[in-house]
Motif scaffolding. Structure first.
Motif, PDB file in Angstrom:
ATOM      1  N   SER A  24      27.496   5.670   5.581  1.00  0.00           N
ATOM      2  CA  SER A  24      26.912   4.335   5.521  1.00  0.00           C
ATOM      3  C   SER A  24      26.282   4.060   4.158  1.00  0.00           C
ATOM      4  N   GLY A  28      27.481   1.209   1.654  1.00  0.00           N
ATOM      5  CA  GLY A  28      26.528   0.243   1.109  1.00  0.00           C
ATOM      6  C   GLY A  28      26.530   0.230  -0.406  1.00  0.00           C
ATOM      7  N   SER A  32      30.071  -2.936   0.021  1.00  0.00           N
ATOM      8  CA  SER A  32      30.414  -3.461   1.343  1.00  0.00           C
ATOM      9  C   SER A  32      29.210  -4.205   1.903  1.00  0.00           C
ATOM     10  N   PRO A  33      29.420  -5.438   2.378  1.00  0.00           N
ATOM     11  CA  PRO A  33      28.289  -6.210   2.893  1.00  0.00           C
ATOM     12  C   PRO A  33      27.784  -5.708   4.236  1.00  0.00           C
ATOM     13  N   CYS A  34      28.564  -4.825   4.870  1.00  0.00           N
ATOM     14  CA  CYS A  34      28.182  -4.395   6.211  1.00  0.00           C
ATOM     15  C   CYS A  34      28.279  -2.886   6.322  1.00  0.00           C
ATOM     16  N   ALA A  35      27.174  -2.262   6.530  1.00  0.00           N
ATOM     17  CA  ALA A  35      27.073  -0.837   6.833  1.00  0.00           C
ATOM     18  C   ALA A  35      25.907  -0.714   7.798  1.00  0.00           C
ATOM     19  N   TRP A  36      25.914   0.287   8.658  1.00  0.00           N
ATOM     20  CA  TRP A  36      24.868   0.337   9.690  1.00  0.00           C
ATOM     21  C   TRP A  36      23.485   0.444   9.088  1.00  0.00           C
ATOM     22  N   LEU A  38      22.492  -1.011   6.337  1.00  0.00           N
ATOM     23  CA  LEU A  38      22.120  -2.364   5.917  1.00  0.00           C
ATOM     24  C   LEU A  38      21.904  -3.276   7.119  1.00  0.00           C
ATOM     25  N   ARG A  39      22.778  -3.154   8.120  1.00  0.00           N
ATOM     26  CA  ARG A  39      22.664  -4.002   9.302  1.00  0.00           C
ATOM     27  C   ARG A  39      21.365  -3.717  10.059  1.00  0.00           C
ATOM     28  N   HIS A  41      18.659  -2.987   8.812  1.00  0.00           N
ATOM     29  CA  HIS A  41      17.569  -3.297   7.883  1.00  0.00           C
ATOM     30  C   HIS A  41      16.877  -2.040   7.372  1.00  0.00           C
ATOM     31  N   CYS A  73      29.996  -0.993  11.710  1.00  0.00           N
ATOM     32  CA  CYS A  73      30.236  -2.414  11.430  1.00  0.00           C
ATOM     33  C   CYS A  73      31.198  -2.621  10.259  1.00  0.00           C
ATOM     34  N   ASN A  74      31.912  -1.589   9.859  1.00  0.00           N
ATOM     35  CA  ASN A  74      33.013  -1.771   8.915  1.00  0.00           C
ATOM     36  C   ASN A  74      34.135  -0.822   9.325  1.00  0.00           C
TER      37      ASN A  74
END
Length: 143
Positions: A24, A28, A32-36, A38-39, A41, A73-74
């Motif tokens: 992840s 990040g 990549s806009p989505c990684a666990w 980042l998701r 927070h 999430c990716n």
């Protein structure tokens, strides 16, 4: 045997947690806009202990029917999660199989002992061994 299996499962969970977290962070860093991380927070400034425990929690839930608020999430995380699930299925079924085999072996040993006690009682009764001696022999055998 069971303790060794549990230690192996824990070590595997630790390794998978580290890989899950590293994957992840790598995703990040790769833009990549989505990684666990980042998701959820989490940022790299948040507590490493908390991120590790979250990764470990995710890893353990892959081996059990538990739920977790962290999910892939990716595509890379999803592929890793599928591989981990298949691997966990193999490990858990192997672990349960070894436990079942151990319990079966224990039952067989217990049955053999029980059968020998029955044969001894029959022998003592047929040979008309005195009750006091029979009781002493049986207390010794069953102890």
């Amino acid at each position: 045997e069971m303790v060794r299996g549990m230690c192996l499962v824990f070590c595997l969970n630790h390794l998978l947690a580290c890989l899950w977290h590293g994957l992840s962070v790598w995703a990040g860093d790769d833009g990549s806009p989505c990684a666990w991380v980042l998701r959820g927070h989490f940022d790299l400034d948040s507590s490493l202990r908390y991120r590790y425990l979250t990764s470990l929690h995710w890893s353990i839930t892959q081996f059990t029917p538990a739920s977790m608020e962290v999910f892939p999430c990716n595509t890379t995380e999803r592929a890793f999660a599928v591989c981990v699930l298949l691997f966990a299925l193999l490990v858990l079924s192997s672990f349960l199989s070894s436990i079942t085999a151990s319990v079966t072996q224990l039952r067989q040993l217990n049955w053999k002992h029980h059968r020998q006690v029955i044969l001894l009682r029959t022998f003592l009764r047929r040979r008309r061994i005195s009750t006091s001696l029979s009781l002493r022999i049986m207390s010794f055998v069953e102890w």
